[in-house]
Design an enzyme around this catalytic site. Structure first.
Site, short mmCIF file in Angstrom:
data_model
loop_
_atom_site.label_atom_id
_atom_site.label_comp_id
_atom_site.label_asym_id
_atom_site.label_seq_id
_atom_site.Cartn_x
_atom_site.Cartn_y
_atom_site.Cartn_z
CD GLU A 1 2.50 -7.80 3.55
OE1 GLU A 1 3.22 -7.11 3.05
OE2 GLU A 1 2.60 -8.65 4.52
CG ASP B 1 -0.01 -0.81 -1.66
OD1 ASP B 1 0.32 0.28 -0.93
OD2 ASP B 1 0.25 -0.37 -3.12
CG ASP C 1 4.10 -4.48 5.31
OD1 ASP C 1 3.64 -3.38 4.94
OD2 ASP C 1 4.99 -5.12 5.21
CD GLU D 1 -0.27 -1.71 2.70
OE1 GLU D 1 0.05 -0.62 2.26
OE2 GLU D 1 0.73 -2.57 2.46
#
Length: 226
Positions: free
Chosen positions: A43, A47, A116, A119
């Site tokens: 994650e 991101d 999440d 990502e």
């Protein structure tokens, strides 16, 4: 996994990356004996990959947008709501590995969990196939979809509807500049609420510039008002 790969339009060389991306911390904690790692590190990486690709796209495709508008637009594209739409499109919740408690609590539909996971999947694709493969997914599921939504959305009407939630509000559009030859004129427009600027944009016609200014205002408004 093959069904998810089909939806993604990407075939993993090392499917362990995808397995990791779909492993929620609740499942990893309940199966410590298996030595499983949750998707939290992915994650984190995803991101950054998402933010970089979106920033690069906006920088290259909107050469006239100032830093503030670029920042607001990027924030709207990478926000939880945007990622949830991607997760729903992929039916990503159905593929997640969740702990019993999280499963019982509706974790497969929980916005924070599935956002999440998007990502994490982007990071898995990046690690498996490189930045080019990750960029293709981001283009397909976020940038292209947003462009389609923007093309069909009347931001001036949307802004007017937001403003009308309170009485006595006054919207006004002001031309702040124009440049270029007559056949390729670019107009700069600013939209004000009760005399205060809330958005700015540019276009090849005054109407297009007004829409761009309204879009900037709407995106900023939606970001600040969950």
């Amino acid at each position: 996994m093959e069904a998810l790969e089909e939806k993604l339009g990407y075939r993993f060389t090392n499917r362990a990356f995808l397995e990791n991306a779909l492993t929620h911390s609740s499942y990893a904690n309940e199966n410590k004996a298996k030595g499983l790692q949750s998707n939290e590190r992915l994650e984190f990486l995803g991101d950054s990959v998402l933010g970089m690709v979106v920033a690069d796209y906006l920088f290259r495709t909107h050469p006239d947008l100032p830093e503030g508008d670029l920042t607001r637009t990027r924030a709207a594209l990478v926000c939880e709501g945007s990622l949830v739409e991607v997760a729903q499109c992929l039916e990503l919740g159905a593929y997640l590995k969740l702990g019993k408690g999280e499963e019982a609590g509706g974790g497969r539909e929980r916005p924070s969990i599935i956002a999440d996971a998007v990502e994490a999947v982007l990071a898995a694709v990046y690690l498996d196939g490189g930045i080019g493969s990750a960029r293709k997914l981001i283009q397909k599921f976020i940038l292209d979809r947003e462009a389609e939504k923007s093309a069909s959305r009347d931001y001036k009407t949307a802004l007017q509807e937001l403003v009308q939630r309170e009485s006595g509000q006054v919207l006004a559009y002001h031309l702040t500049g124009e440049r270029g030859p007559d056949h390729a004129k670019v107009f700069a427009m600013e939209v004000c609420l009760n005399g205060q600027p809330i958005g700015a944009g540019q276009g090849h016609s005054k109407k297009e510039a007004e829409q761009a200014a309204a879009k900037a205002a709407v995106l900023a408004w939606e970001k600040e008002t969950p």
